[in-house]
Design a protein around this motif. Structure first.
Motif, PDB file in Angstrom:
ATOM      1  N   ASP A  66       0.845  -1.187   0.000  1.00 42.89           N
ATOM      2  CA  ASP A  66       0.000   0.000   0.000  1.00 42.89           C
ATOM      3  C   ASP A  66       0.883   1.241   0.000  1.00 42.89           C
ATOM      4  O   ASP A  66       1.884   1.306   0.701  1.00 42.89           O
ATOM      5  CB  ASP A  66      -0.913   0.013   1.227  1.00 42.89           C
ATOM      6  N   GLY A  67       0.524   2.219  -0.809  1.00 40.80           N
ATOM      7  CA  GLY A  67       1.288   3.455  -0.910  1.00 40.80           C
ATOM      8  C   GLY A  67       2.328   3.442  -2.018  1.00 40.80           C
ATOM      9  O   GLY A  67       2.918   4.477  -2.316  1.00 40.80           O
ATOM     10  N   ALA A  68       2.546   2.290  -2.658  1.00 41.25           N
ATOM     11  CA  ALA A  68       3.507   2.217  -3.762  1.00 41.25           C
ATOM     12  C   ALA A  68       2.913   2.874  -5.000  1.00 41.25           C
ATOM     13  O   ALA A  68       1.712   2.776  -5.261  1.00 41.25           O
ATOM     14  CB  ALA A  68       3.866   0.765  -4.073  1.00 41.25           C
ATOM     15  N   LEU A  69       3.752   3.550  -5.762  1.00 44.51           N
ATOM     16  CA  LEU A  69       3.353   4.001  -7.088  1.00 44.51           C
ATOM     17  C   LEU A  69       3.617   2.855  -8.047  1.00 44.51           C
ATOM     18  O   LEU A  69       4.639   2.166  -7.923  1.00 44.51           O
ATOM     19  CB  LEU A  69       4.164   5.213  -7.534  1.00 44.51           C
ATOM     20  N   ILE A  70       2.726   2.656  -8.998  1.00 41.80           N
ATOM     21  CA  ILE A  70       2.881   1.583  -9.965  1.00 41.80           C
ATOM     22  C   ILE A  70       2.604   2.147 -11.356  1.00 41.80           C
ATOM     23  O   ILE A  70       1.579   2.802 -11.565  1.00 41.80           O
ATOM     24  CB  ILE A  70       1.893   0.426  -9.695  1.00 41.80           C
ATOM     25  N   PHE A  71       3.508   1.901 -12.282  1.00 41.04           N
ATOM     26  CA  PHE A  71       3.258   2.249 -13.677  1.00 41.04           C
ATOM     27  C   PHE A  71       2.742   0.995 -14.357  1.00 41.04           C
ATOM     28  O   PHE A  71       3.467   0.003 -14.497  1.00 41.04           O
ATOM     29  CB  PHE A  71       4.528   2.762 -14.371  1.00 41.04           C
ATOM     30  N   VAL A  72       1.473   1.016 -14.745  1.00 41.14           N
ATOM     31  CA  VAL A  72       0.818  -0.155 -15.318  1.00 41.14           C
ATOM     32  C   VAL A  72      -0.252   0.312 -16.304  1.00 41.14           C
ATOM     33  O   VAL A  72      -0.893   1.353 -16.072  1.00 41.14           O
ATOM     34  CB  VAL A  72       0.224  -1.051 -14.207  1.00 41.14           C
ATOM     35  N   ARG A  73      -0.424  -0.416 -17.399  1.00 42.44           N
ATOM     36  CA  ARG A  73      -1.418  -0.096 -18.423  1.00 42.44           C
ATOM     37  C   ARG A  73      -1.224   1.303 -18.992  1.00 42.44           C
ATOM     38  O   ARG A  73      -2.170   1.959 -19.440  1.00 42.44           O
ATOM     39  CB  ARG A  73      -2.843  -0.243 -17.891  1.00 42.44           C
ATOM     40  N   GLY A  74       0.014   1.810 -18.925  1.00 42.96           N
ATOM     41  CA  GLY A  74       0.311   3.144 -19.442  1.00 42.96           C
ATOM     42  C   GLY A  74      -0.028   4.275 -18.498  1.00 42.96           C
ATOM     43  O   GLY A  74       0.049   5.439 -18.870  1.00 42.96           O
ATOM     44  N   TRP A  75      -0.414   3.963 -17.259  1.00 39.64           N
ATOM     45  CA  TRP A  75      -0.805   4.964 -16.273  1.00 39.64           C
ATOM     46  C   TRP A  75       0.063   4.859 -15.030  1.00 39.64           C
ATOM     47  O   TRP A  75       0.498   3.784 -14.632  1.00 39.64           O
ATOM     48  CB  TRP A  75      -2.239   4.740 -15.789  1.00 39.64           C
ATOM     49  N   TRP A  76       0.228   5.973 -14.340  1.00 42.86           N
ATOM     50  CA  TRP A  76       0.770   5.965 -12.981  1.00 42.86           C
ATOM     51  C   TRP A  76      -0.412   5.782 -12.033  1.00 42.86           C
ATOM     52  O   TRP A  76      -1.440   6.438 -12.192  1.00 42.86           O
ATOM     53  CB  TRP A  76       1.508   7.257 -12.651  1.00 42.86           C
ATOM     54  N   THR A  77      -0.272   4.877 -11.081  1.00 44.51           N
ATOM     55  CA  THR A  77      -1.342   4.573 -10.133  1.00 44.51           C
ATOM     56  C   THR A  77      -0.778   4.530  -8.718  1.00 44.51           C
ATOM     57  O   THR A  77       0.440   4.426  -8.525  1.00 44.51           O
ATOM     58  CB  THR A  77      -2.001   3.214 -10.450  1.00 44.51           C
ATOM     59  N   LEU A  78      -1.650   4.582  -7.741  1.00 44.05           N
ATOM     60  CA  LEU A  78      -1.282   4.420  -6.336  1.00 44.05           C
ATOM     61  C   LEU A  78      -1.972   3.162  -5.821  1.00 44.05           C
ATOM     62  O   LEU A  78      -3.175   2.994  -5.998  1.00 44.05           O
ATOM     63  CB  LEU A  78      -1.740   5.628  -5.508  1.00 44.05           C
ATOM     64  N   ALA A  79      -1.192   2.276  -5.196  1.00 42.88           N
ATOM     65  CA  ALA A  79      -1.756   1.067  -4.583  1.00 42.88           C
ATOM     66  C   ALA A  79      -2.336   1.446  -3.229  1.00 42.88           C
ATOM     67  O   ALA A  79      -1.676   2.110  -2.428  1.00 42.88           O
ATOM     68  CB  ALA A  79      -0.670   0.003  -4.415  1.00 42.88           C
ATOM     69  N   GLY A  80      -3.554   1.036  -2.985  1.00 44.80           N
ATOM     70  CA  GLY A  80      -4.190   1.365  -1.711  1.00 44.80           C
ATOM     71  C   GLY A  80      -5.177   0.301  -1.301  1.00 44.80           C
ATOM     72  O   GLY A  80      -5.294  -0.750  -1.937  1.00 44.80           O
ATOM     73  N   GLN A  81      -5.882   0.585  -0.225  1.00 49.49           N
ATOM     74  CA  GLN A  81      -6.959  -0.304   0.196  1.00 49.49           C
ATOM     75  C   GLN A  81      -7.947   0.465   1.057  1.00 49.49           C
ATOM     76  O   GLN A  81      -7.578   1.393   1.772  1.00 49.49           O
ATOM     77  CB  GLN A  81      -6.437  -1.536   0.926  1.00 49.49           C
ATOM     78  N   THR A  82      -9.196   0.067   0.914  1.00 49.16           N
ATOM     79  CA  THR A  82     -10.222   0.598   1.795  1.00 49.16           C
ATOM     80  C   THR A  82     -10.391  -0.402   2.932  1.00 49.16           C
ATOM     81  O   THR A  82     -10.327  -1.610   2.724  1.00 49.16           O
ATOM     82  CB  THR A  82     -11.557   0.795   1.055  1.00 49.16           C
ATOM     83  N   ILE A  83     -10.563   0.125   4.122  1.00 46.69           N
ATOM     84  CA  ILE A  83     -10.682  -0.725   5.302  1.00 46.69           C
ATOM     85  C   ILE A  83     -12.026  -0.454   5.961  1.00 46.69           C
ATOM     86  O   ILE A  83     -12.379   0.691   6.219  1.00 46.69           O
ATOM     87  CB  ILE A  83      -9.525  -0.448   6.283  1.00 46.69           C
ATOM     88  N   THR A  84     -12.765  -1.517   6.188  1.00 46.05           N
ATOM     89  CA  THR A  84     -14.038  -1.431   6.897  1.00 46.05           C
ATOM     90  C   THR A  84     -13.919  -2.320   8.128  1.00 46.05           C
ATOM     91  O   THR A  84     -12.961  -3.092   8.246  1.00 46.05           O
ATOM     92  CB  THR A  84     -15.211  -1.905   6.014  1.00 46.05           C
ATOM     93  N   PRO A  85     -14.867  -2.242   9.048  1.00 42.06           N
ATOM     94  CA  PRO A  85     -14.779  -3.095  10.236  1.00 42.06           C
ATOM     95  C   PRO A  85     -14.735  -4.592   9.917  1.00 42.06           C
ATOM     96  O   PRO A  85     -14.232  -5.379  10.702  1.00 42.06           O
ATOM     97  CB  PRO A  85     -16.053  -2.749  11.021  1.00 42.06           C
ATOM     98  N   HIS A  86     -15.236  -4.980   8.736  1.00 45.72           N
ATOM     99  CA  HIS A  86     -15.326  -6.398   8.430  1.00 45.72           C
ATOM    100  C   HIS A  86     -14.300  -6.903   7.426  1.00 45.72           C
ATOM    101  O   HIS A  86     -14.085  -8.104   7.321  1.00 45.72           O
ATOM    102  CB  HIS A  86     -16.731  -6.732   7.932  1.00 45.72           C
ATOM    103  N   GLN A  87     -13.697  -6.005   6.654  1.00 44.13           N
ATOM    104  CA  GLN A  87     -12.762  -6.465   5.623  1.00 44.13           C
ATOM    105  C   GLN A  87     -11.932  -5.309   5.089  1.00 44.13           C
ATOM    106  O   GLN A  87     -12.226  -4.150   5.339  1.00 44.13           O
ATOM    107  CB  GLN A  87     -13.517  -7.112   4.474  1.00 44.13           C
TER     108      GLN A  87
END
Length: 158
Positions: A18-39
């Motif tokens: 999480d927080g890594a920059l990734i160059f994929v599919r020709g785009w710059w992206t940020l790896a992340g996640q949403t966190i809820t009480p269950h998952q």
């Protein structure tokens, strides 16, 4: 723009921290996640290209990721783009809330009214109350041990 090759590694997007920059599919992206009480749900937020600001489930492709020890730094390139009128941030906006700590906000495609925000650690943040400052244009830089790895940004958002 020129960055040292050892600032990056190849990895599958779902294996990127999480927080890594990734160059994929020709785009710059940020790896992340949403966190809820269950998952937790791995996410990708698009930072450059035609789909900027879109939040998807984490891609499964292999991409070029920031290497361990490389940090992302965001720089505001046009302070006159500050908005304090209470409107919602859109299109991969950089938000500076009252409590500080930059956040990148985007939207779920097909549900433009739904906003999702992530800290630079890639972890989702709660909806901002009030009217945080936000910027539609900012620069993304890479650092290691507190020093910029180039004299130019990796890319510009907006």
């Amino acid at each position: 723009m020129s960055y040292p090759a050892n600032a990056f590694i190849r990895c599958a997007c779902e294996e990127a921290p999480d927080g890594a920059l990734i160059f994929v599919r020709g785009w710059w992206t940020l790896a992340g996640q949403t966190i809820t009480p269950h998952q937790s749900n791995p996410k990708t937020i698009i930072l450059a290209g035609d789909d900027v600001g879109a939040v998807y489930g984490r891609f499964s492709d292999r991409g070029l990721c920031t290497a361990p020890g490389v940090k992302v730094e965001l720089r505001i390139s046009q302070p006159e783009d500050i908005t304090t009128d209470g409107s919602r941030p859109t299109r991969a906006a950089l938000v500076i809330p009252d409590e500080g700590g930059p956040q990148i906000w985007g939207h779920i495609p097909g549900a433009e009214g739904y906003r999702a925000g992530f800290g630079l650690d890639g972890i989702s943040v709660p909806q901002a109350d009030g009217s945080p400052f936000y910027y539609q244009r900012y620069e993304v830089w890479l650092t290691r041990d507190g020093k910029a790895l180039s004299d130019k940004p990796l890319f510009t958002v907006g």
